[in-house]
Design a protein around this motif. Structure first.
Motif, PDB file in Angstrom:
ATOM      1  N   ILE A 175      37.475  -5.759  47.914  1.00  0.00           N
ATOM      2  CA  ILE A 175      36.142  -6.103  48.393  1.00  0.00           C
ATOM      3  C   ILE A 175      35.145  -5.751  47.297  1.00  0.00           C
ATOM      4  O   ILE A 175      35.477  -5.028  46.353  1.00  0.00           O
ATOM      5  N   SER A 176      33.926  -6.249  47.400  1.00  0.00           N
ATOM      6  CA  SER A 176      32.935  -6.001  46.355  1.00  0.00           C
ATOM      7  C   SER A 176      32.415  -4.568  46.428  1.00  0.00           C
ATOM      8  O   SER A 176      32.474  -3.914  47.472  1.00  0.00           O
ATOM      9  N   GLU A 177      31.898  -4.102  45.300  1.00  0.00           N
ATOM     10  CA  GLU A 177      31.321  -2.758  45.268  1.00  0.00           C
ATOM     11  C   GLU A 177      30.118  -2.653  46.197  1.00  0.00           C
ATOM     12  O   GLU A 177      29.879  -1.602  46.796  1.00  0.00           O
ATOM     13  N   SER A 178      29.353  -3.726  46.305  1.00  0.00           N
ATOM     14  CA  SER A 178      28.186  -3.691  47.192  1.00  0.00           C
ATOM     15  C   SER A 178      28.627  -3.521  48.649  1.00  0.00           C
ATOM     16  O   SER A 178      27.972  -2.817  49.431  1.00  0.00           O
ATOM     17  N   THR A 179      29.759  -4.133  49.003  1.00  0.00           N
ATOM     18  CA  THR A 179      30.286  -3.967  50.358  1.00  0.00           C
ATOM     19  C   THR A 179      30.752  -2.540  50.568  1.00  0.00           C
ATOM     20  O   THR A 179      30.542  -1.949  51.640  1.00  0.00           O
TER      21      THR A 179
END
Length: 211
Positions: A175-179
């Motif tokens: 998953i993305s770092e922002s998530t």
């Protein structure tokens, strides 16, 4: 398995600490109604001894080698739906308690309890009723107001508690770092923590990390 007052209450004790296990067996053997049939020092042996003796009550520690208390309880309740299991442990995390009761434990008591309370707990569980020591009941009551964690948040929390950075969690879960940052922020808020470090400490204390 109901046990009227005049009938013996048979016991198996499962604890991986010999001194604790032997001491408990000695204390309980002085009660005329109790009969200690066997002692186990790991979870798999606890299952085997239960099958062999079919005791009225299995007194079970939570953390043991080979198979922990959650696993023992789940396995035995599937095989023996009427199994009466009393958790006797040092762990007082609300997640530990919820998981144990969900697995099918009939009682939960802490190892710092007085002898009279332990005897009462065993007799209550032997009768088929539930027993939660007062501190455990209070912890459960308090936890009812806490917002639940999602499965994804639990996974992120475990990785966070292992010391992984957001980038590593992102890679592990694809998953993305922002998530990841969103999940971490939600965890900190739900756990009432002030930082990711405190969130990790609370995860350990409350029992989110025990397998």
């Amino acid at each position: 398995m109901n046990s009227p007052d005049h009938e013996p209450i048979t016991l198996v004790i499962a604890d991986d600490h010999p001194v604790t296990r032997d001491g408990l067996a000695l204390i309980l053997s002085t009660e005329s109604q109790f009969v200690v049939l066997g002692q186990a020092d790991d979870g798999l042996e606890a299952v085997e001894l239960y099958r062999r003796f079919l005791p009225t009550v299995l007194i079970l520690d939570l953390q043991m080698p080979k198979l922990n208390g959650f696993g023992v309880t789940t396995r035995l309740r599937q095989e023996f739906p009427d199994a009466q299991i009393l958790l006797f442990t040092t762990y007082d995390g609300d997640e530990d308690i919820h998981r144990a009761m969900h697995a099918g434990a009939r009682g939960y008591i802490l190892k710092d309890a007085r002898r009279v309370e332990l005897v009462q707990a065993i007799r209550t569980v032997a009768s088929g009723a539930r027993y939660l020591s007062p501190p455990i009941g209070a912890i459960l009551a308090d936890s009812q107001t806490a917002p639940p964690l999602t499965d994804r948040e639990r996974t992120v929390l475990k990785l966070l508690a292992e010391g992984k950075a957001n980038k590593e969690i992102s890679f592990a879960l694809n998953i993305s770092e922002s998530t990841v940052k969103t999940h971490v922020a939600a965890l900190i808020a739900k756990l009432g923590a002030t930082s990711r470090t405190e969130a990790a400490l609370l995860a350990v204390k409350r029992g989110f990390l025990r397998g």
